[in-house]
Design a protein around this motif. Sequence first.
Motif, PDB file in Angstrom:
ATOM      1  N   MET A 101      -7.092   7.141  13.762  1.00 48.68           N
ATOM      2  CA  MET A 101      -8.388   7.260  13.094  1.00 48.68           C
ATOM      3  C   MET A 101      -8.364   8.379  12.058  1.00 48.68           C
ATOM      4  SD  MET A 101     -10.771   6.846  16.512  1.00 48.68           S
ATOM      5  CE  MET A 101     -12.316   6.972  15.621  1.00 48.68           C
ATOM      6  N   VAL A 102      -7.691   9.469  12.388  1.00 46.65           N
ATOM      7  CA  VAL A 102      -7.570  10.584  11.440  1.00 46.65           C
ATOM      8  C   VAL A 102      -6.809  10.136  10.194  1.00 46.65           C
ATOM      9  CG1 VAL A 102      -6.528  12.853  11.063  1.00 46.65           C
ATOM     10  CG2 VAL A 102      -7.756  12.382  13.190  1.00 46.65           C
ATOM     11  N   ALA A 103      -5.698   9.424  10.386  1.00 43.26           N
ATOM     12  CA  ALA A 103      -4.896   8.961   9.253  1.00 43.26           C
ATOM     13  C   ALA A 103      -5.690   8.005   8.364  1.00 43.26           C
ATOM     14  CB  ALA A 103      -3.620   8.282   9.755  1.00 43.26           C
ATOM     15  N   GLN A 104      -6.436   7.103   8.986  1.00 46.87           N
ATOM     16  CA  GLN A 104      -7.244   6.156   8.216  1.00 46.87           C
ATOM     17  C   GLN A 104      -8.322   6.882   7.415  1.00 46.87           C
ATOM     18  OE1 GLN A 104      -9.792   3.485  10.475  1.00 46.87           O
ATOM     19  NE2 GLN A 104      -9.455   1.854   8.987  1.00 46.87           N
ATOM     20  N   THR A 105      -8.973   7.856   8.044  1.00 43.11           N
ATOM     21  CA  THR A 105     -10.015   8.607   7.344  1.00 43.11           C
ATOM     22  C   THR A 105      -9.435   9.432   6.203  1.00 43.11           C
ATOM     23  OG1 THR A 105     -11.313   8.744   9.388  1.00 43.11           O
ATOM     24  CG2 THR A 105     -11.886  10.281   7.627  1.00 43.11           C
ATOM     25  N   ALA A 106      -8.257  10.016   6.421  1.00 49.14           N
ATOM     26  CA  ALA A 106      -7.603  10.789   5.363  1.00 49.14           C
ATOM     27  C   ALA A 106      -7.327   9.919   4.145  1.00 49.14           C
ATOM     28  CB  ALA A 106      -6.303  11.396   5.882  1.00 49.14           C
ATOM     29  N   ARG A 107      -6.880   8.680   4.357  1.00 53.96           N
ATOM     30  CA  ARG A 107      -6.614   7.785   3.230  1.00 53.96           C
ATOM     31  C   ARG A 107      -7.906   7.376   2.535  1.00 53.96           C
ATOM     32  NH1 ARG A 107      -2.741   9.557   4.892  1.00 53.96           N
ATOM     33  NH2 ARG A 107      -3.514  11.016   3.336  1.00 53.96           N
ATOM     34  N   GLN A 108      -8.979   7.227   3.286  1.00 54.82           N
ATOM     35  CA  GLN A 108     -10.267   6.894   2.675  1.00 54.82           C
ATOM     36  C   GLN A 108     -10.750   8.035   1.784  1.00 54.82           C
ATOM     37  OE1 GLN A 108     -12.627   6.070   6.145  1.00 54.82           O
ATOM     38  NE2 GLN A 108     -12.029   3.923   6.252  1.00 54.82           N
ATOM     39  N   ILE A 109     -10.606   9.258   2.279  1.00 56.50           N
ATOM     40  CA  ILE A 109     -10.996  10.423   1.471  1.00 56.50           C
ATOM     41  C   ILE A 109     -10.129  10.503   0.221  1.00 56.50           C
ATOM     42  CG2 ILE A 109     -11.050  12.942   1.410  1.00 56.50           C
ATOM     43  CD1 ILE A 109     -11.729  12.879   4.410  1.00 56.50           C
ATOM     44  N   GLU A 110      -8.836  10.273   0.384  1.00 57.61           N
ATOM     45  CA  GLU A 110      -7.927  10.318  -0.762  1.00 57.61           C
ATOM     46  C   GLU A 110      -8.321   9.278  -1.812  1.00 57.61           C
ATOM     47  OE1 GLU A 110      -3.191   9.433  -1.611  1.00 57.61           O
ATOM     48  OE2 GLU A 110      -3.801  10.174   0.352  1.00 57.61           O
ATOM     49  N   ALA A 111      -8.647   8.073  -1.370  1.00 56.09           N
ATOM     50  CA  ALA A 111      -9.032   7.010  -2.301  1.00 56.09           C
ATOM     51  C   ALA A 111     -10.343   7.340  -3.004  1.00 56.09           C
ATOM     52  CB  ALA A 111      -9.146   5.682  -1.555  1.00 56.09           C
ATOM     53  N   ALA A 127      -2.288   7.612 -10.847  1.00 51.71           N
ATOM     54  CA  ALA A 127      -1.807   6.867  -9.683  1.00 51.71           C
ATOM     55  C   ALA A 127      -1.783   7.786  -8.474  1.00 51.71           C
ATOM     56  CB  ALA A 127      -0.408   6.301  -9.944  1.00 51.71           C
ATOM     57  N   THR A 128      -2.111   7.235  -7.321  1.00 54.48           N
ATOM     58  CA  THR A 128      -2.029   8.014  -6.099  1.00 54.48           C
ATOM     59  C   THR A 128      -0.566   8.278  -5.755  1.00 54.48           C
ATOM     60  OG1 THR A 128      -2.048   6.006  -4.749  1.00 54.48           O
ATOM     61  CG2 THR A 128      -4.176   7.066  -5.184  1.00 54.48           C
ATOM     62  N   ARG A 129      -0.354   9.180  -4.815  1.00 57.05           N
ATOM     63  CA  ARG A 129       1.016   9.542  -4.441  1.00 57.05           C
ATOM     64  C   ARG A 129       1.824   8.317  -4.007  1.00 57.05           C
ATOM     65  NH1 ARG A 129       3.627  10.815   0.387  1.00 57.05           N
ATOM     66  NH2 ARG A 129       5.283  12.392   0.256  1.00 57.05           N
ATOM     67  N   ALA A 130       1.231   7.470  -3.175  1.00 55.25           N
ATOM     68  CA  ALA A 130       1.947   6.292  -2.694  1.00 55.25           C
ATOM     69  C   ALA A 130       2.248   5.318  -3.831  1.00 55.25           C
ATOM     70  CB  ALA A 130       1.138   5.601  -1.603  1.00 55.25           C
ATOM     71  N   ALA A 131       1.299   5.155  -4.770  1.00 51.92           N
ATOM     72  CA  ALA A 131       1.520   4.257  -5.900  1.00 51.92           C
ATOM     73  C   ALA A 131       2.594   4.798  -6.837  1.00 51.92           C
ATOM     74  CB  ALA A 131       0.211   4.041  -6.657  1.00 51.92           C
ATOM     75  N   ARG A 132       2.610   6.114  -7.029  1.00 50.41           N
ATOM     76  CA  ARG A 132       3.660   6.725  -7.850  1.00 50.41           C
ATOM     77  C   ARG A 132       5.029   6.404  -7.286  1.00 50.41           C
ATOM     78  NH1 ARG A 132       1.948  11.976 -10.563  1.00 50.41           N
ATOM     79  NH2 ARG A 132      -0.301  11.859 -10.754  1.00 50.41           N
ATOM     80  N   LYS A 133       5.142   6.541  -5.971  1.00 42.76           N
ATOM     81  CA  LYS A 133       6.422   6.294  -5.314  1.00 42.76           C
ATOM     82  C   LYS A 133       6.797   4.817  -5.356  1.00 42.76           C
ATOM     83  CE  LYS A 133       8.804   7.072  -0.903  1.00 42.76           C
ATOM     84  NZ  LYS A 133       8.668   7.619   0.482  1.00 42.76           N
ATOM     85  N   ALA A 134       5.834   3.933  -5.070  1.00 39.41           N
ATOM     86  CA  ALA A 134       6.109   2.502  -5.008  1.00 39.41           C
ATOM     87  C   ALA A 134       6.505   1.924  -6.365  1.00 39.41           C
ATOM     88  CB  ALA A 134       4.887   1.767  -4.461  1.00 39.41           C
ATOM     89  N   PHE A 135       5.890   2.424  -7.457  1.00 40.14           N
ATOM     90  CA  PHE A 135       6.124   1.858  -8.777  1.00 40.14           C
ATOM     91  C   PHE A 135       7.009   2.733  -9.666  1.00 40.14           C
ATOM     92  CE2 PHE A 135       1.914   0.051  -7.535  1.00 40.14           C
ATOM     93  CZ  PHE A 135       2.364  -1.252  -7.363  1.00 40.14           C
ATOM     94  N   GLU A 146      -1.283   2.574   5.731  1.00 42.03           N
ATOM     95  CA  GLU A 146      -1.891   3.898   5.761  1.00 42.03           C
ATOM     96  C   GLU A 146      -1.947   4.542   4.378  1.00 42.03           C
ATOM     97  OE1 GLU A 146      -0.003   6.430   8.522  1.00 42.03           O
ATOM     98  OE2 GLU A 146      -0.504   5.234  10.280  1.00 42.03           O
ATOM     99  N   ALA A 147      -1.201   4.013   3.429  1.00 39.22           N
ATOM    100  CA  ALA A 147      -1.097   4.643   2.116  1.00 39.22           C
ATOM    101  C   ALA A 147      -2.222   4.176   1.198  1.00 39.22           C
ATOM    102  CB  ALA A 147       0.255   4.318   1.480  1.00 39.22           C
ATOM    103  N   ALA A 148      -2.757   5.117   0.419  1.00 36.65           N
ATOM    104  CA  ALA A 148      -3.768   4.780  -0.586  1.00 36.65           C
ATOM    105  C   ALA A 148      -3.033   4.371  -1.860  1.00 36.65           C
ATOM    106  CB  ALA A 148      -4.668   5.980  -0.846  1.00 36.65           C
ATOM    107  N   MET A 149      -2.957   3.073  -2.131  1.00 33.77           N
ATOM    108  CA  MET A 149      -2.191   2.544  -3.258  1.00 33.77           C
ATOM    109  C   MET A 149      -3.146   2.185  -4.392  1.00 33.77           C
ATOM    110  SD  MET A 149       1.120   2.314  -2.447  1.00 33.77           S
ATOM    111  CE  MET A 149       1.753   0.938  -3.370  1.00 33.77           C
ATOM    112  N   LEU A 150      -3.477   3.171  -5.215  1.00 29.29           N
ATOM    113  CA  LEU A 150      -4.440   2.969  -6.285  1.00 29.29           C
ATOM    114  C   LEU A 150      -3.860   3.379  -7.627  1.00 29.29           C
ATOM    115  CD1 LEU A 150      -7.654   4.422  -4.582  1.00 29.29           C
ATOM    116  CD2 LEU A 150      -6.941   2.039  -4.681  1.00 29.29           C
ATOM    117  N   LEU A 151      -4.246   2.625  -8.661  1.00 31.63           N
ATOM    118  CA  LEU A 151      -3.874   2.927 -10.038  1.00 31.63           C
ATOM    119  C   LEU A 151      -5.145   3.030 -10.872  1.00 31.63           C
ATOM    120  CD1 LEU A 151      -1.038   0.278 -10.454  1.00 31.63           C
ATOM    121  CD2 LEU A 151      -0.689   2.729 -10.178  1.00 31.63           C
ATOM    122  N   ALA A 152      -5.176   4.000 -11.789  1.00 33.30           N
ATOM    123  CA  ALA A 152      -6.279   4.125 -12.743  1.00 33.30           C
ATOM    124  C   ALA A 152      -5.790   3.608 -14.088  1.00 33.30           C
ATOM    125  CB  ALA A 152      -6.725   5.580 -12.853  1.00 33.30           C
ATOM    126  N   VAL A 153      -6.501   2.640 -14.650  1.00 30.80           N
ATOM    127  CA  VAL A 153      -6.077   1.967 -15.880  1.00 30.80           C
ATOM    128  C   VAL A 153      -7.173   2.101 -16.923  1.00 30.80           C
ATOM    129  CG1 VAL A 153      -5.325  -0.225 -16.886  1.00 30.80           C
ATOM    130  CG2 VAL A 153      -4.727   0.334 -14.517  1.00 30.80           C
TER     131      VAL A 153
END
Length: 293
Positions: free
Chosen positions: A160-170, A207-215, A191-198
């Motif tokens: 639950m903590v991990a999910q809430t942390a990703r929600q706050i990050e997003a 881009a979020t940390r996870a999106a930076r890494k993935a792309f 668990e990763a917040a995969m968001l891009l701002a266009v």
Amino acid sequence: MLTHGLDPAERRAPERVEETELRQRQAGLEQFLQVAAPKLDQLFGLLGHSGCAVLLTDAEGVVLDQRCAEGDASIFEDWGLWQGADWSEAAEGTNGIGTCIAEDRRVIIHRDEHFLARNTAMSCMDAPIYGADGRIMAALDVSSARSDQTEAFNRLIGAMVAQTARQIEADNFRAAYPRARILYADHDDSEAAMLLAVDGDDIVVGATRAARKAFGLGQAVAIRPVPASDIFGREDGPRGFEKAERAAVIRALARAGGNVSEAARALGIGRATLYRRMKRLGFNESIGDLSQD
């Protein structure tokens, strides 16, 4: 913890920053704290009845905000689970907040896994929160000192903590790019917040940390501008010739790293022609450093 010169048997009170410093730290993260507050309330609403406290720290492990039941407030404050307390590993040794930040990952520190003996009655479940620039900016913590708290229950709380942390990050990422179109990228890591701002020209500006890494966008604070259509492997249909032309020029410049000559070759036109079109389309030099080479 010999690295920090700590004695596991010491019984000193938890360290706290001065009130003035605490206010400065809170002011520096004012927007983030406002964004996070509803999620802290929600998480506490789910866990507060079980004797847990919810804490939010900065990247150095200093508690900036917390939630706990009124009847438990004095107990948690005595334990140092309160605003201004320093829970870095340097101050407290192995603990949920400090270890989460030091190791840059979600952790569960159950009772005697804590370094200092005075903390071994606690169970702490933590997850890092990353800022819009991809760097760790906070830790979300749920702490409990219930003697009957099991490791299985800790794992449930940890999820639950991990999910809430990703929600706050997003939510914080969206607040950082209020004028951009926010794209969600599906990924195996739930668990990763995969968001891009266009932006309006189809260029990824954040881009979020996870999106930076993935792309492969890099972990530097400012990412290299890249067309969103390149990332997702598709071309958006044009909406009028001038807009399509502008988008094509911006994409060419982004792919060329701002090199006008290279962009012109990719478009099949001369450099002088590209400069004339850029002027007509009202370009400025915002797409990288427009090289003259």
